[in-house]
Motif scaffolding. Structure first.
Motif, PDB file in Angstrom:
ATOM      1  N   TYR A   1      39.027  42.375  32.560  1.00 14.84           N
ATOM      2  CA  TYR A   1      40.012  41.353  32.191  1.00 14.84           C
ATOM      3  C   TYR A   1      40.306  40.505  33.413  1.00 14.84           C
ATOM      4  N   VAL A   2      40.899  39.344  33.185  1.00 14.99           N
ATOM      5  CA  VAL A   2      41.258  38.497  34.321  1.00 14.99           C
ATOM      6  C   VAL A   2      42.774  38.326  34.375  1.00 14.99           C
ATOM      7  N   ILE A   3      43.285  38.319  35.602  1.00 11.48           N
ATOM      8  CA  ILE A   3      44.700  38.002  35.823  1.00 11.48           C
ATOM      9  C   ILE A   3      44.722  36.607  36.429  1.00 11.48           C
TER      10      ILE A   3
ATOM     11  N   THR B   1      49.184  23.095  43.917  1.00 13.52           N
ATOM     12  CA  THR B   1      47.838  23.618  44.118  1.00 13.52           C
ATOM     13  C   THR B   1      46.805  22.510  43.996  1.00 13.52           C
ATOM     14  N   SER B   2      45.741  22.629  44.759  1.00 11.80           N
ATOM     15  CA  SER B   2      44.633  21.701  44.582  1.00 11.80           C
ATOM     16  C   SER B   2      43.306  22.457  44.553  1.00 11.80           C
ATOM     17  N   SER B   3      43.382  23.795  44.678  1.00 12.04           N
ATOM     18  CA  SER B   3      42.179  24.614  44.544  1.00 12.04           C
ATOM     19  C   SER B   3      42.600  26.028  44.153  1.00 12.04           C
ATOM     20  N   PHE B   4      41.642  26.818  43.730  1.00 11.30           N
ATOM     21  CA  PHE B   4      41.957  28.218  43.405  1.00 11.30           C
ATOM     22  C   PHE B   4      40.771  29.090  43.767  1.00 11.30           C
ATOM     23  N   SER B   5      41.042  30.380  43.958  1.00  9.58           N
ATOM     24  CA  SER B   5      39.960  31.298  44.299  1.00  9.58           C
ATOM     25  C   SER B   5      39.737  32.283  43.161  1.00  9.58           C
ATOM     26  N   ILE B   6      38.535  32.858  43.144  1.00  8.26           N
ATOM     27  CA  ILE B   6      38.218  33.922  42.185  1.00  8.26           C
ATOM     28  C   ILE B   6      37.874  35.153  43.016  1.00  8.26           C
ATOM     29  N   THR B   7      38.628  36.225  42.800  1.00 10.89           N
ATOM     30  CA  THR B   7      38.415  37.447  43.598  1.00 10.89           C
ATOM     31  C   THR B   7      38.385  38.649  42.660  1.00 10.89           C
ATOM     32  N   GLY B   8      38.325  39.835  43.243  1.00 12.22           N
ATOM     33  CA  GLY B   8      38.391  41.054  42.441  1.00 12.22           C
ATOM     34  C   GLY B   8      37.063  41.774  42.403  1.00 12.22           C
TER      35      GLY B   8
ATOM     36  N   ALA C   1      49.576  31.959  39.604  1.00 16.66           N
ATOM     37  CA  ALA C   1      49.939  30.640  40.140  1.00 16.66           C
ATOM     38  C   ALA C   1      50.557  30.788  41.529  1.00 16.66           C
ATOM     39  N   THR C   2      50.776  29.662  42.193  1.00 20.64           N
ATOM     40  CA  THR C   2      51.375  29.741  43.537  1.00 20.64           C
ATOM     41  C   THR C   2      52.819  30.250  43.484  1.00 20.64           C
ATOM     42  N   ASP C   3      53.483  30.140  42.335  1.00 15.39           N
ATOM     43  CA  ASP C   3      54.834  30.718  42.214  1.00 15.39           C
ATOM     44  C   ASP C   3      54.781  32.156  41.673  1.00 15.39           C
ATOM     45  N   LYS C   4      53.580  32.768  41.709  1.00 12.35           N
ATOM     46  CA  LYS C   4      53.339  34.162  41.296  1.00 12.35           C
ATOM     47  C   LYS C   4      53.472  34.389  39.792  1.00 12.35           C
ATOM     48  N   TYR C   5      53.591  33.298  39.043  1.00 17.18           N
ATOM     49  CA  TYR C   5      53.557  33.426  37.576  1.00 17.18           C
ATOM     50  C   TYR C   5      52.185  33.966  37.188  1.00 17.18           C
ATOM     51  N   ARG C   6      52.168  34.938  36.262  1.00 19.69           N
ATOM     52  CA  ARG C   6      50.905  35.571  35.902  1.00 19.69           C
ATOM     53  C   ARG C   6      50.752  35.757  34.411  1.00 19.69           C
ATOM     54  N   PHE C   7      49.517  35.716  33.968  1.00 20.41           N
ATOM     55  CA  PHE C   7      49.193  36.264  32.644  1.00 20.41           C
ATOM     56  C   PHE C   7      47.748  36.727  32.633  1.00 20.41           C
ATOM     57  N   THR C   8      47.353  37.368  31.526  1.00 20.97           N
ATOM     58  CA  THR C   8      46.018  37.978  31.455  1.00 20.97           C
ATOM     59  C   THR C   8      45.213  37.455  30.254  1.00 20.97           C
ATOM     60  N   HIS C   9      43.902  37.497  30.425  1.00 22.92           N
ATOM     61  CA  HIS C   9      42.960  37.322  29.315  1.00 22.92           C
ATOM     62  C   HIS C   9      41.975  38.484  29.408  1.00 22.92           C
ATOM     63  N   SER C  10      41.625  39.105  28.299  1.00 28.15           N
ATOM     64  CA  SER C  10      40.531  40.077  28.363  1.00 28.15           C
ATOM     65  C   SER C  10      39.232  39.286  28.525  1.00 28.15           C
ATOM     66  N   TYR C  11      38.267  39.887  29.201  1.00 29.48           N
ATOM     67  CA  TYR C  11      36.979  39.191  29.360  1.00 29.48           C
ATOM     68  C   TYR C  11      36.356  38.975  27.985  1.00 29.48           C
TER      69      TYR C  11
ATOM     70  N   ILE D   1      42.024  36.803  39.371  1.00 28.70           N
ATOM     71  CA  ILE D   1      41.644  38.152  39.798  1.00 28.70           C
ATOM     72  C   ILE D   1      40.842  38.791  38.663  1.00 28.70           C
ATOM     73  N   VAL D   2      39.589  39.117  38.956  1.00 25.03           N
ATOM     74  CA  VAL D   2      38.725  39.731  37.947  1.00 25.03           C
ATOM     75  C   VAL D   2      38.863  41.233  38.116  1.00 25.03           C
ATOM     76  N   LYS D   3      39.273  41.914  37.050  1.00 23.79           N
ATOM     77  CA  LYS D   3      39.575  43.340  37.197  1.00 23.79           C
ATOM     78  C   LYS D   3      38.846  44.158  36.148  1.00 23.79           C
ATOM     79  N   LYS D   4      38.421  45.350  36.533  1.00 23.61           N
ATOM     80  CA  LYS D   4      37.784  46.269  35.598  1.00 23.61           C
ATOM     81  C   LYS D   4      38.809  47.352  35.278  1.00 23.61           C
ATOM     82  N   ALA D   5      38.979  47.660  34.002  1.00 28.55           N
ATOM     83  CA  ALA D   5      39.940  48.696  33.625  1.00 28.55           C
ATOM     84  C   ALA D   5      39.513  50.048  34.176  1.00 28.55           C
ATOM     85  N   GLU D   6      40.417  50.750  34.798  1.00 28.37           N
ATOM     86  CA  GLU D   6      40.083  52.085  35.346  1.00 28.37           C
ATOM     87  C   GLU D   6      40.765  53.169  34.531  1.00 28.37           C
TER      88      GLU D   6
END
Ligand SMILES: Nc1nc2c(c(=O)[nH]1)N[C@H]1C(S)=C(S)[C@@H](COP(=O)(O)O)O[C@H]1N2
Ligand SMILES: [Mo]
Length: 407
Positions: free
Chosen positions: A295-297, A225-232, A300-310, A402-407
């Motif tokens: 919270y944010v997810i 990776t050399s860049s990343f996006s913020i979505t959600g 990575a490019t290999d789809k590895y994921r973790f979360t942090h609460s905002y 990925i910025v997500k709001k709990a539903e």
């Protein structure tokens, strides 16, 4: 015994008052023609606050009750009342936390509480020792806990912040306040996080629901990776390259050293980064008044994921760290070196013991963006025997936030 004596006497007491006013209402009300105060008094006593909640449900990710499931953490779903939290065979450890100053969003003091007593949220989720540490998604690195009040108010706690940081030792499902039942009328319970800078933000009254959500994906793809996006759930998606982050007129560069150990090889890292919170401050949330429900997810490019609460990023020591070079908080790494250390906390003795790294797994040249969370060092439960491992929330090849709001 199903009812504790205190609850039972409160119940009797309330019933008597209700009866007296009920009788008074029945016999006197036809004569009331004046200001109608009897009617008002009756209405106040008979209709409880509609937000009161006598119990809360605990629900988890779909794992079909399979305790060996590799994706989701497993625990005891169900309905909990004060009586169930007071059951000492299930919750042997009752916790009292002192000196709360609860503030509203604007920082105004709204309540001073000398003590809250209850059960730790992590003891509830780990009930029966069913929490499974380690092993990628199974240890909850991609999991969040959503706490909801009967009034619809929601707050999010990340599973890692709950289980592997000091914050988790002070996250309480309270049933007593200042030594008396928190809500004697209703049996309502509340969630409170003492370690939060603003304790009002995640104070969930009339607790009615706790939902555990898992955002883990099966890994696939390669790391680069050399860049990343913020979505959600944000107004405008953004994209940042490594050179954007290294531009000191846009971002504050933070030097760090001695962070680890990371994984079984017990290596430590030193280098430079940018606070994840500073990066997130560039985006506009769709519901900025509900920060605590976000919270944010990180993916990575290999789809590895973790979360942090905002909240843990914006409102606790996990996000900001405590200011030393070994505790920068949660940072997006722009440059790093690697060195071998011993058991926690024994980083390499001097800066010269760190070497620039290269190669597929440890690329740290200009093609690399990663994150680290320096405060994930407080072991809980089965985590202890293997020592501290900052691996779970160390990310290589950051690709998307990925910025997500709990539903
Ligand atoms: N993108 C990505 N990041 C990842 C992983 C992965 O598989 N992919 N593994 C994690 C795990 S399980 C650990 S222990 C650490 C290992 O960090 P290291 O490569 O610096 O030893 O990275 C974490 N970050
Ligand atoms: Mo790991």
């Amino acid at each position: 015994m199903f009812y504790s004596p205190r609850r039972f006497s409160a119940f009797v007491h309330k019933s008597i008052i209700f009866l007296i006013f009920g009788i008074q209402f029945t016999f006197c009300s036809p004569k009331v023609t004046g200001d109608g105060s009897d009617l008002v008094a009756f209405a106040l006593l008979s209709s409880e606050n509609t937000f009161y909640s006598h119990s809360f449900s605990l629900k988890g990710p779909e794992n079909n009750g399979n305790t060996n499931q590799t994706i989701a953490p497993y625990f005891e779903s169900g309905l909990y009342t004060i009586t169930s939290l007071q059951n000492e065979s299930k919750f042997p450890q009752r916790v009292t936390l002192y000196n709360f100053s609860i503030k509203d969003k604007n920082g105004n003091l709204i309540e001073v509480v000398s003590s809250f007593t209850g059960v730790l949220l992590r003891d509830l989720i780990n009930i029966g020792g069913k929490f499974k540490p380690f092993d990628k998604g199974k240890d909850g690195r991609a999991t969040v806990v959503i706490l909801e009040g009967k009034d619809g108010f929601k707050a999010v706690v990340s599973y890692t912040e709950l289980m592997r940081t000091t914050l988790g030792a002070e996250m309480l499902i309270a049933f007593e306040k200042n030594g008396a039942l928190l809500d004697a009328n209703s049996g309502s319970m509340a969630f409170v996080s003492k370690g939060d800078k603003n304790q009002g933000s995640r104070y969930v009254k009339y607790l009615s629901k706790i939902t555990v959500t898992n955002e883990w994906l099966n890994q696939s793809g390669t790391g680069t990776t050399s860049s990343f996006s913020i979505t959600g759930d944000i107004v405008t998606p953004l994209n940042y390259s490594l050179s954007d982050l290294q531009n000191v007129s846009s971002f504050q560069s933070i030097d760090f050293t001695g962070i680890g150990p990371i994984s079984n090889s017990k290596h430590y890292i030193s280098g430079k980064g940018v606070s994840l919170l500073e990066i997130l401050s560039k985006v506009t949330l769709r519901n900025p008044n509900d920060l605590q429900s976000y919270y944010v997810i990180l993916e990575a490019t290999d789809k590895y994921r973790f979360t942090h609460s905002y909240s843990e990023l914006s409102n606790t020591i996990v996000g900001s760290g405590s200011g030393t070079s070994a505790t920068p908080g949660v940072i997006v790494i722009t440059e790093f070196k690697k060195g071998l250390g011993g058991d926690y906390p024994n980083p390499p003795a001097s800066p010269s013991n760190y070497t620039s790294c290269s190669g597929t797994n440890n690329t740290c040249d200009t093609e690399y963006i990663a994150t680290i969370s320096s405060e994930d060092t407080a072991p809980y439960g089965g985590d202890v025997s293997s020592g501290i491992n900052l691996g779970p929330r160390k990310m290589s090849w950051l690709n998307t936030i990925i910025v997500k709001k709990a539903e």
